[in-house]
Design a protein around this motif. Structure first.
Motif, PDB file in Angstrom:
ATOM      1  N   VAL A 177       5.823   5.377  -5.019  1.00 58.16           N
ATOM      2  CA  VAL A 177       4.527   5.312  -4.346  1.00 58.16           C
ATOM      3  C   VAL A 177       4.193   3.875  -3.967  1.00 58.16           C
ATOM      4  O   VAL A 177       3.748   3.584  -2.850  1.00 58.16           O
ATOM      5  N   GLN A 178       4.434   2.959  -4.891  1.00 61.34           N
ATOM      6  CA  GLN A 178       4.095   1.564  -4.659  1.00 61.34           C
ATOM      7  C   GLN A 178       4.948   0.954  -3.557  1.00 61.34           C
ATOM      8  O   GLN A 178       4.482   0.106  -2.785  1.00 61.34           O
ATOM      9  N   SER A 179       6.213   1.376  -3.440  1.00 58.95           N
ATOM     10  CA  SER A 179       7.082   0.844  -2.395  1.00 58.95           C
ATOM     11  C   SER A 179       6.585   1.240  -1.005  1.00 58.95           C
ATOM     12  O   SER A 179       6.665   0.454  -0.059  1.00 58.95           O
ATOM     13  N   VAL A 180       6.083   2.462  -0.884  1.00 59.34           N
ATOM     14  CA  VAL A 180       5.515   2.892   0.395  1.00 59.34           C
ATOM     15  C   VAL A 180       4.310   2.035   0.742  1.00 59.34           C
ATOM     16  O   VAL A 180       4.145   1.581   1.889  1.00 59.34           O
ATOM     17  N   MET A 181       3.468   1.783  -0.232  1.00 51.76           N
ATOM     18  CA  MET A 181       2.296   0.928  -0.014  1.00 51.76           C
ATOM     19  C   MET A 181       2.708  -0.491   0.390  1.00 51.76           C
ATOM     20  O   MET A 181       2.121  -1.100   1.285  1.00 51.76           O
ATOM     21  N   ILE A 182       3.727  -1.003  -0.284  1.00 51.14           N
ATOM     22  CA  ILE A 182       4.204  -2.351   0.018  1.00 51.14           C
ATOM     23  C   ILE A 182       4.642  -2.456   1.473  1.00 51.14           C
ATOM     24  O   ILE A 182       4.262  -3.384   2.198  1.00 51.14           O
ATOM     25  N   LEU A 183       5.457  -1.495   1.911  1.00 49.55           N
ATOM     26  CA  LEU A 183       5.983  -1.536   3.277  1.00 49.55           C
ATOM     27  C   LEU A 183       4.861  -1.425   4.306  1.00 49.55           C
ATOM     28  O   LEU A 183       4.840  -2.153   5.302  1.00 49.55           O
ATOM     29  N   LEU A 184       3.922  -0.515   4.085  1.00 45.54           N
ATOM     30  CA  LEU A 184       2.803  -0.355   5.020  1.00 45.54           C
ATOM     31  C   LEU A 184       1.986  -1.645   5.121  1.00 45.54           C
ATOM     32  O   LEU A 184       1.685  -2.129   6.215  1.00 45.54           O
ATOM     33  N   LEU A 313      -5.597  -1.979   2.312  1.00 45.70           N
ATOM     34  CA  LEU A 313      -4.203  -1.543   2.275  1.00 45.70           C
ATOM     35  C   LEU A 313      -3.296  -2.646   1.759  1.00 45.70           C
ATOM     36  O   LEU A 313      -2.436  -2.419   0.907  1.00 45.70           O
ATOM     37  N   PHE A 314      -3.501  -3.876   2.255  1.00 41.29           N
ATOM     38  CA  PHE A 314      -2.582  -4.930   1.885  1.00 41.29           C
ATOM     39  C   PHE A 314      -2.768  -5.370   0.441  1.00 41.29           C
ATOM     40  O   PHE A 314      -1.783  -5.597  -0.275  1.00 41.29           O
ATOM     41  N   TYR A 315      -3.991  -5.508   0.003  1.00 46.30           N
ATOM     42  CA  TYR A 315      -4.194  -5.876  -1.398  1.00 46.30           C
ATOM     43  C   TYR A 315      -3.656  -4.791  -2.320  1.00 46.30           C
ATOM     44  O   TYR A 315      -3.099  -5.072  -3.389  1.00 46.30           O
ATOM     45  N   GLY A 316      -3.819  -3.539  -1.899  1.00 50.28           N
ATOM     46  CA  GLY A 316      -3.213  -2.457  -2.672  1.00 50.28           C
ATOM     47  C   GLY A 316      -1.708  -2.578  -2.709  1.00 50.28           C
ATOM     48  O   GLY A 316      -1.071  -2.339  -3.739  1.00 50.28           O
ATOM     49  N   ALA A 317      -1.106  -2.989  -1.570  1.00 51.15           N
ATOM     50  CA  ALA A 317       0.345  -3.164  -1.505  1.00 51.15           C
ATOM     51  C   ALA A 317       0.804  -4.302  -2.408  1.00 51.15           C
ATOM     52  O   ALA A 317       1.812  -4.194  -3.114  1.00 51.15           O
ATOM     53  N   MET A 318       0.063  -5.407  -2.399  1.00 54.49           N
ATOM     54  CA  MET A 318       0.441  -6.542  -3.235  1.00 54.49           C
ATOM     55  C   MET A 318       0.326  -6.202  -4.712  1.00 54.49           C
ATOM     56  O   MET A 318       1.213  -6.538  -5.513  1.00 54.49           O
ATOM     57  N   ILE A 319      -0.752  -5.538  -5.062  1.00 60.64           N
ATOM     58  CA  ILE A 319      -0.914  -5.128  -6.454  1.00 60.64           C
ATOM     59  C   ILE A 319       0.184  -4.144  -6.836  1.00 60.64           C
ATOM     60  O   ILE A 319       0.729  -4.191  -7.948  1.00 60.64           O
ATOM     61  N   SER A 320       0.573  -3.271  -5.877  1.00 60.01           N
ATOM     62  CA  SER A 320       1.661  -2.321  -6.113  1.00 60.01           C
ATOM     63  C   SER A 320       2.947  -3.038  -6.463  1.00 60.01           C
ATOM     64  O   SER A 320       3.646  -2.692  -7.423  1.00 60.01           O
ATOM     65  N   ALA A 321       3.275  -4.041  -5.653  1.00 59.39           N
ATOM     66  CA  ALA A 321       4.521  -4.770  -5.859  1.00 59.39           C
ATOM     67  C   ALA A 321       4.563  -5.417  -7.233  1.00 59.39           C
ATOM     68  O   ALA A 321       5.579  -5.376  -7.936  1.00 59.39           O
ATOM     69  N   ILE A 322       3.456  -6.009  -7.616  1.00 60.19           N
ATOM     70  CA  ILE A 322       3.426  -6.747  -8.879  1.00 60.19           C
ATOM     71  C   ILE A 322       3.385  -5.788 -10.070  1.00 60.19           C
ATOM     72  O   ILE A 322       4.035  -6.025 -11.097  1.00 60.19           O
ATOM     73  N   LEU A 323       2.659  -4.687  -9.934  1.00 64.62           N
ATOM     74  CA  LEU A 323       2.629  -3.701 -11.009  1.00 64.62           C
ATOM     75  C   LEU A 323       4.011  -3.107 -11.257  1.00 64.62           C
ATOM     76  O   LEU A 323       4.434  -2.936 -12.406  1.00 64.62           O
TER      77      LEU A 323
END
Length: 464
Positions: A177-184, A313-323
């Protein structure tokens, strides 16, 4: 509004971890997801574990300053490492049917080396995990105005919760899930930056010629840093547990190898995007470099030039990557503690208790990592420090033990002791050539000489 959606996203992450926990029936499920991961999941979890704070917040500052020489050391090296592991290491190790690479030290050498290598492995991880906590704290501070110290505690608590309850299953599903967020998030910001700069060519055509050099332009000091980083992020990452936790979680050895190769492709392609974003961002807003903290470039850029929906979206993606990086990095040493330090020393340990000890080890690792996060806020420096210890102590006995039938127990001891002492002394006395280089050379040389002079009475060829 941004704060609300960030909290909502974090809640979803925790919910996925709780759902994944229902698949945990044994310690094996917790550590290796029942050895059932597909090629895609192996690749995505590898990518998500390695694509974190360093790639998003640490690397862009180095790329802006050093150009493509830093691209080789900080980006290409990671992909090259996974290709090496997939081509040469994965098949042999998968067939051993082990849980950790420290199990390899027991099978190839003896139980004492298993214990020592486990301690070294565990000691190397808190710096890396600390780097992720630092990045989360920067993000929480930028987005939600949470003080830096509280941000570290908050980030650690979130990761501990869903890793504790869901183990490798939670890591795998949240990584997807987090990888999809990161890419978007990355692609949306990339397109916005390129639209304002006039395209990718306009960004790079303004750079000086030395920006495109693949090697340092300076003298001994620059070359020392360059080689040390290459060694740390390529050879130093070969014996790390988080790679093989995914390899051993694959449903078969073919899946494991293909997952490594796909992961290598993702680890070169996707981390290139934040570099372009950062380079274009400082052209549009040169003041981003004025505060002297290059780790804030992309979070500040997002807040400056994007709309609220894109920020969400982007802050969610960054937090996704780090989590995702944090959870994978925490699970690896926790598994080593339970499998290689507790299990061999506790008689009649039931699987239920082993599962409990593994989960408690997750909490222990998190607490120690928080200490390093408060002590040092340099993200790239923390990651390099975590890999240096493994490189100078474990790379030689791990690699030569796998591929050289004459590698001996005393040779392995020599590599660990003399490599580690050399690195430590050079670090303390601040030698001009990086301590990692000295330590690696001495470790490999000691391994060979020690094995030749003090061969094992009976050669162990079971793993060759």
């Amino acid at each position: 509004m941004v704060n609300f959606f960030i909290i909502f996203y974090l809640s979803i992450t925790l919910a996925i971890g709780f759902w994944a926990s229902k698949k945990i029936k044994s310690a094996g499920d917790f550590a290796l997801a029942g050895k059932s991961l597909s090629t895609l999941l192996v690749a995505v979890t590898l990518f998500a574990t390695w694509f974190g704070s360093t790639q998003i917040m640490g690397n862009p500052g180095y790329f802006i300053t050093d150009g493509f020489s830093s691209y080789i050391t900080l980006v290409v090296s990671g992909g090259f490492c996974l290709i090496i592991v997939g081509q040469f290491y994965a098949r042999k190790l998968y067939r051993m049917n082990i849980v950790t690479i420290n199990d390899f030290f027991r099978v190839r050498y003896n139980k004492t080396l298993e214990t020592v290598s486990s301690l070294l492995m565990v000691l190397s991880y808190p710096h890396w995990i600390a780097a992720q906590y630092v990045a989360l704290a920067y993000l929480f501070n930028t987005v939600m105005d949470i003080p830096f110290q509280y941000g570290i505690i908050l980030g650690a608590s979130i990761v501990v919760f869903y890793t504790y309850i869901g183990g490798m299953w939670a890591v795998a599903y949240t990584d997807m899930v987090q990888s999809v967020m990161i890419l978007l998030g990355l692609f949306i910001l990339l397109f916005q930056v390129l639209d304002e700069t006039g395209g990718i060519a306009a960004i790079f055509e303004k750079q000086p010629s030395k920006f495109y050099h693949l090697t340092p332009d300076g003298g001994l000091d620059e070359w020392s840093d360059y080689i040390a980083l290459l060694l740390a992020f390529t050879a130093g990452a070969i014996p790390v547990q988080e790679i093989y936790q995914r390899v051993f979680s694959a449903k078969d050895e073919k899946t494991a190898r293909h997952g490594l190769f796909l992961g290598a492709f993702l680890m070169v392609l996707i981390p290139s995007i934040p570099l372009i974003i950062g380079l274009g961002g400082v052209q549009l807003y040169p003041e981003l470099l004025e505060n002297g903290n290059s780790q804030d470039i992309i979070p500040t850029l997002v807040k400056t030039m994007t709309t609220i929906p894109v920020q969400i979206l982007f802050y969610g993606a960054m937090i996704s990557a780090i989590l995702s990086t944090s959870s994978g990095a925490m699970l690896a040493p926790a598994t080593v503690i339970a499998e290689n330090l507790i299990k061999p020393n506790v008689k009649t340990l039931s699987d239920k208790k082993l599962l409990l000890f593994t989960r408690l080890s997750v909490v222990l690792v998190a607490i120690v990592s928080c200490y390093f996060a408060f002590d040092n806020s340099d993200i790239v420096g923390l990651v390099e420090a975590s890999l240096s210890l493994i490189l100078v102590c474990l790379f030689a006995p791990f690699t030569l033990g796998l591929f050289w039938s004459k590698a001996s127990v005393k040779g392995a001891w020599a590599a660990i002791i003399f490599g580690g002492l050399t690195w430590f002394c050079c670090f303390i006395f601040e030698t001009r050539i990086d301590a990692t280089i000295y330590g690696t050379i001495v470790s490999c040389f000691s391994m060979v000489i020690g094995s030749i002079i003090y061969p094992d009475k009976k050669q162990n060829t079971d793993v060759l």
